[in-house]
Each structure stands twice: as C-alpha cells, then as structure tokens.
Design an enzyme around this catalytic site. Structure first.
Site, PDB file in Angstrom:
ATOM      1  N   GLU A 146       2.935  -7.382   6.426  1.00  0.00           N
ATOM      2  CA  GLU A 146       3.238  -8.752   5.972  1.00  0.00           C
ATOM      3  C   GLU A 146       2.954  -9.796   7.054  1.00  0.00           C
ATOM      4  OE1 GLU A 146       4.961  -6.095   5.193  1.00  0.00           O
ATOM      5  OE2 GLU A 146       5.852  -6.257   3.202  1.00  0.00           O
ATOM      6  N   GLY A 168       5.112  -3.446   0.414  1.00  0.00           N
ATOM      7  CA  GLY A 168       5.934  -3.139  -0.758  1.00  0.00           C
ATOM      8  C   GLY A 168       5.921  -1.661  -1.126  1.00  0.00           C
ATOM      9  N   ALA A 191      -0.169   0.669  -1.778  1.00  0.00           N
ATOM     10  CA  ALA A 191      -0.639  -0.371  -0.837  1.00  0.00           C
ATOM     11  C   ALA A 191       0.210  -1.638  -0.894  1.00  0.00           C
ATOM     12  CB  ALA A 191      -2.104  -0.697  -1.122  1.00  0.00           C
ATOM     13  N   GLU A 216       8.724  -0.409   0.707  1.00  0.00           N
ATOM     14  CA  GLU A 216       9.952  -0.856   0.037  1.00  0.00           C
ATOM     15  C   GLU A 216      10.254   0.038  -1.169  1.00  0.00           C
ATOM     16  OE1 GLU A 216       8.615  -5.036  -0.342  1.00  0.00           O
ATOM     17  OE2 GLU A 216      10.343  -5.549   0.908  1.00  0.00           O
ATOM     18  N   GLY A 271       9.625  -8.981   0.382  1.00  0.00           N
ATOM     19  CA  GLY A 271      10.373  -9.554  -0.747  1.00  0.00           C
ATOM     20  C   GLY A 271      10.948  -8.489  -1.662  1.00  0.00           C
ATOM     21  N   LEU A 301      -2.001  -8.041  -3.683  1.00  0.00           N
ATOM     22  CA  LEU A 301      -2.336  -9.286  -2.973  1.00  0.00           C
ATOM     23  C   LEU A 301      -3.353 -10.117  -3.744  1.00  0.00           C
ATOM     24  CD1 LEU A 301      -2.698  -7.736   0.602  1.00  0.00           C
ATOM     25  CD2 LEU A 301      -0.849  -9.250  -0.150  1.00  0.00           C
ATOM     26  N   LYS A 319      -6.920   0.631  -7.185  1.00  0.00           N
ATOM     27  CA  LYS A 319      -6.305  -0.481  -6.446  1.00  0.00           C
ATOM     28  C   LYS A 319      -5.297   0.045  -5.428  1.00  0.00           C
ATOM     29  CE  LYS A 319      -8.636  -3.421  -8.871  1.00  0.00           C
ATOM     30  NZ  LYS A 319      -9.784  -4.087  -8.230  1.00  0.00           N
ATOM     31  N   ARG A 320      -5.451   1.301  -5.088  1.00  0.00           N
ATOM     32  CA  ARG A 320      -4.569   1.966  -4.110  1.00  0.00           C
ATOM     33  C   ARG A 320      -3.106   1.825  -4.516  1.00  0.00           C
ATOM     34  NH1 ARG A 320      -9.275   3.039  -3.927  1.00  0.00           N
ATOM     35  NH2 ARG A 320     -10.566   3.037  -2.033  1.00  0.00           N
TER      36      ARG A 320
HETATM   37  C1  1HE Z   1      -5.561  -3.924  -3.259  1.00  0.00           C
HETATM   38  C2  1HE Z   1      -4.505  -3.742  -2.352  1.00  0.00           C
HETATM   39  C3  1HE Z   1      -3.397  -4.623  -2.439  1.00  0.00           C
HETATM   40  C4  1HE Z   1      -6.009  -2.267  -1.933  1.00  0.00           C
HETATM   41  N1  1HE Z   1      -3.431  -5.585  -3.381  1.00  0.00           N
HETATM   42  N2  1HE Z   1      -5.543  -4.886  -4.185  1.00  0.00           N
HETATM   43  N3  1HE Z   1      -0.519  -4.589   1.517  1.00  0.00           N
HETATM   44  C5  1HE Z   1      -1.470  -4.521   2.450  1.00  0.00           C
HETATM   45  O1  1HE Z   1      -1.656  -5.403   3.255  1.00  0.00           O
HETATM   46  C6  1HE Z   1      -2.358  -3.303   2.380  1.00  0.00           C
HETATM   47  C7  1HE Z   1      -3.685  -3.703   1.801  1.00  0.00           C
HETATM   48  N4  1HE Z   1      -4.577  -2.551   1.587  1.00  0.00           N
HETATM   49  C8  1HE Z   1      -5.204  -1.906   2.591  1.00  0.00           C
HETATM   50  O2  1HE Z   1      -4.993  -2.157   3.766  1.00  0.00           O
HETATM   51  C9  1HE Z   1      -6.200  -0.860   2.206  1.00  0.00           C
HETATM   52  O3  1HE Z   1      -6.631  -1.137   0.862  1.00  0.00           O
HETATM   53  C10 1HE Z   1      -5.678   0.594   2.239  1.00  0.00           C
HETATM   54  C11 1HE Z   1      -5.513   1.012   3.693  1.00  0.00           C
HETATM   55  C12 1HE Z   1      -4.385   0.775   1.462  1.00  0.00           C
HETATM   56  C13 1HE Z   1      -6.725   1.523   1.578  1.00  0.00           C
HETATM   57  O4  1HE Z   1      -7.991   1.299   2.189  1.00  0.00           O
HETATM   58  P1  1HE Z   1      -9.336   1.763   1.446  1.00  0.00           P
HETATM   59  O5  1HE Z   1     -10.474   1.533   2.393  1.00  0.00           O
HETATM   60  O6  1HE Z   1      -9.155   3.125   0.886  1.00  0.00           O
HETATM   61  O7  1HE Z   1      -9.466   0.792   0.154  1.00  0.00           O
HETATM   62  P2  1HE Z   1      -9.986  -0.730   0.065  1.00  0.00           P
HETATM   63  O8  1HE Z   1     -11.480  -0.737   0.036  1.00  0.00           O
HETATM   64  O9  1HE Z   1      -9.329  -1.603   1.052  1.00  0.00           O
HETATM   65  O10 1HE Z   1      -9.432  -1.152  -1.378  1.00  0.00           O
HETATM   66  C14 1HE Z   1      -9.888  -0.516  -2.543  1.00  0.00           C
HETATM   67  C15 1HE Z   1      -9.531  -1.408  -3.708  1.00  0.00           C
HETATM   68  O11 1HE Z   1      -8.118  -1.528  -3.783  1.00  0.00           O
HETATM   69  C16 1HE Z   1     -10.048  -2.825  -3.533  1.00  0.00           C
HETATM   70  O12 1HE Z   1     -10.254  -3.338  -4.835  1.00  0.00           O
HETATM   71  P3  1HE Z   1     -11.768  -3.552  -5.414  1.00  0.00           P
HETATM   72  O13 1HE Z   1     -11.538  -4.132  -6.775  1.00  0.00           O
HETATM   73  O14 1HE Z   1     -12.467  -4.447  -4.450  1.00  0.00           O
HETATM   74  O15 1HE Z   1     -12.371  -2.160  -5.451  1.00  0.00           O
HETATM   75  C17 1HE Z   1      -8.870  -3.554  -2.934  1.00  0.00           C
HETATM   76  O16 1HE Z   1      -8.865  -4.926  -3.178  1.00  0.00           O
HETATM   77  C18 1HE Z   1      -7.742  -2.882  -3.697  1.00  0.00           C
HETATM   78  N5  1HE Z   1      -6.476  -3.002  -2.971  1.00  0.00           N
HETATM   79  N6  1HE Z   1      -4.807  -2.703  -1.528  1.00  0.00           N
HETATM   80  C19 1HE Z   1      -4.483  -5.686  -4.221  1.00  0.00           C
HETATM   81  N7  1HE Z   1      -2.312  -4.521  -1.643  1.00  0.00           N
HETATM   82  C20 1HE Z   1       7.371  -8.233  -2.536  1.00  0.00           C
HETATM   83  S1  1HE Z   1       6.591  -8.706  -1.109  1.00  0.00           S
HETATM   84  C21 1HE Z   1       5.730  -7.305  -0.541  1.00  0.00           C
HETATM   85  C22 1HE Z   1       4.705  -7.736   0.474  1.00  0.00           C
HETATM   86  C23 1HE Z   1       3.658  -6.689   0.729  1.00  0.00           C
HETATM   87  O17 1HE Z   1       3.608  -5.665   0.121  1.00  0.00           O
HETATM   88  S2  1HE Z   1       2.522  -7.088   1.940  1.00  0.00           S
HETATM   89  C24 1HE Z   1       1.551  -5.665   2.115  1.00  0.00           C
HETATM   90  C25 1HE Z   1       0.330  -5.740   1.281  1.00  0.00           C
END
Ligand code: 1HE
Length: 268
Positions: A142, A119, A70, A122, A150, A74, A32-33
C-alpha cells in the site's frame, strides 16, 4: 452438507464440497491474480453468511493459479475513480466479509501460495489457520501504491506480527517468506509440498470436532480478545458453561473415563 445449486452459483468463487462437511472455497480470477473486486467481496459475504446453516464444518480457502491473492483490484479502483464516501463503503463490505469469516464460528484454513499481499494478506488474516508453501510471500505494498489498508490489516496483521513490524511492512514494502514468516506469526505451517494438501488434511481433522466446540474456538476467542480481562474471564465462563455441558460431548468424555479414548502423546 447441502451445497445445493444456489450455493454453487458463484462467478468469482469456485466452491466445492470435499468429503464430510469440508468446503473448498477457491478465489477464481487467476488471470487477475485473484485480485479482490467488489463482486468477489460480495460473494465472500454471501458464502460466509450462510456457511454454518448449509452444514459446512470447515473451509479450505485457496486461490486459483500461482498466487493466493494480489489484494485490492487496483484497476477497478483506478477506473472507478471513487469518492471517499464510495470507498468507505467498499471497505465496510470487506469488513462485513472478513468479520463473517473471523467471527462466524466455522473454522477456515487458508492454503497460501505465491503472493499474499495487501488485501490478500487481510483476507488471509481473517482465516483461523494459515498454511504456506515455499512459494508464498507476504507484503503490504500500500505504501508504494499511494494508498492505505482498508480491509482490517491495522487490526489483524498488527495482531499477528505486532504494530512495529506492520508499520515497517507498509512503509517499506518489506517482503516476508519462508520460516521467518512462520516465526513472526504470519502463518502457522510451512510445508515443502502443497499447502492445499496440508490445509485439507487439517480441515478434515477439524471437521471431526463437535461443531459447537469449533464455534466457540472460531468465534468466542476473537470476541473475548476484544474485551477487558475481567469481562473476558466472565464471558469465557459463560461460553464454557454452554459448550462444556453439551450433550454431544458426553460420549467423548465417557470414552476418556473408560480409557478407550486416544491419549495425548507427542508425534501422535
Ligand atoms: C491485478 C492486480 C491487482 C494483478 N489489481 N489487477 N496489490 C498489489 O499492489 C499487488 C499488485 N500485483 C502484483 O504485484 C503482481 O500482479 C503479482 C506479483 C501479484 C503477480 O505478478 P505477475 O507477473 O504474475 O502478474 P502481472 O503481469 O503483474 O498481472 C497479471 C494480470 O493481473 C494483469 O492483468 P492484465 O489484464 O493486464 O493481464 C494485472 O493487471 C492483474 N493484476 N494484481 C488488479 N491487485 C481494502 S484496501 C487494500 C489495499 C491493497 O490491497 S493494496 C495492494 C494491491
């Protein structure tokens, strides 16, 4: 260090003892990265609440797989369809964990790679030193996800790079990497090889400092920065009164006076 069986009993963190007093804390959801779900945050609270008591003198914080973290899970957030009240309390647990890190007095060196986003940034910003490698990149997605920070970015990230740059990052999704990220203050070290190796080297060096001195550096500086100048100067004097007269420092001071201690030299 007493990393006993209980201390090692974590599901989403892999915690190992490395040499004298160094704990390696690895986010361990590479599939889940290393996204931060509720359970991982609770484990961070648990570990950083007791790190000093179990004898940890320095921590290397890293992530399994190619990405440091990551950010917010989400998918968990989407599935839970949380109320404002619920998510406020989720965020308060993030603050509990990250404040324990920043103010806890145990030096934390983050070994960064791949995505350090949302996060994840963060979390990294609650560490005391950040080491990045050539794969590392920083972003605040975000704005694009329709949410807001947050976990303290408005405090710690804007502290590192300034309010205007943080606003740009979250409005536009701008990504920083390489030397530019170091120049802005997102990390203090950029290495050609492994950020983990460099972080471990730093942690071992730092663990050799006196624990009370490290406590002051990794707790008092943050507290002092929250105070007015007058109050901070007063409190700094009080902290120095305690730290600079600690019996354990006598031998180090004596070695300097006797000319047996290493001198401060460039490249040394
Ligand atoms: C996740 C998450 C996640 C990956 N929550 N499951 N963060 C983001 O907006 C970043 C979101 N993630 C990405 O942009 C990409 O995943 C990455 C660039 C980090 C990595 O890409 P990649 O191609 O190696 O992996 P992927 O195919 O996108 O994801 C692999 C798996 O990780 C997949 O799960 P699967 O069950 O389908 O295999 C994804 O769903 C899972 N995954 N990132 C949940 N973030 C207190 S407020 C804070 C607010 C924030 O942090 S907003 C920023 C959120």
């Amino acid at each position: 260090m007493a990393l006993d069986k209980n201390a090692l009993n974590y599901d989403n963190l892999d915690i190992r003892e490395h040499g004298e007093g160094v704990a390696v804390v690895m986010l361990n959801r590479p599939d889940k990265r290393n996204a931060l779900d509720v359970a991982t945050i609770e484990e961070l609270v648990k570990f950083f609440s007791s790190a000093r008591q179990i004898g940890v003198r320095a921590v290397v914080l890293t992530g399994a797989g190619d990405h440091f973290c990551a950010g917010l899970d989400l998918v968990e957030h989407w599935k839970a369809d949380r109320s404002p009240d619920d998510f406020m309390h989720v965020c308060l647990r993030w603050h509990e964990a990250f404040n324990k890190m920043e103010y806890g007095g145990v030096p934390i060196i983050a070994a960064l790679k791949g995505a350090v986003v949302g996060g994840g940034l963060e979390l990294a910003s609650a560490a005391h030193i950040r080491v990045m490698d050539q794969s590392t990149y920083f972003a605040l997605p975000e704005g694009q996800r329709g949410i807001f920070t947050g976990g303290g970015a408005t405090i710690r990230v804007s502290d590192m790079i300034g309010k205007a740059r943080m606003i740009d990052m979250i409005l536009t999704g701008r990504v920083y990497q390489g030397q530019e990220a170091v120049d802005l203050g997102l990390a203090q070290y950029l290495v050609e090889g492994s950020s983990y190796d460099k972080a471990l080297e730093l942690a071992e060096k730092i663990a050799a400092n006196l624990p009370l001195t490290n406590f002051a550096i990794c707790s008092a500086i943050s507290h002092l920065n929250n105070m007015s100048g007058m109050d901070a100067a007063y409190a700094e004097a009080v902290v120095a009164g305690v730290v600079n007269t600690q019996p354990a420092a006598r031998a180090r001071l004596e070695a300097f006076a006797n000319k047996t201690a290493a001198r401060v030299r460039p490249n040394g």
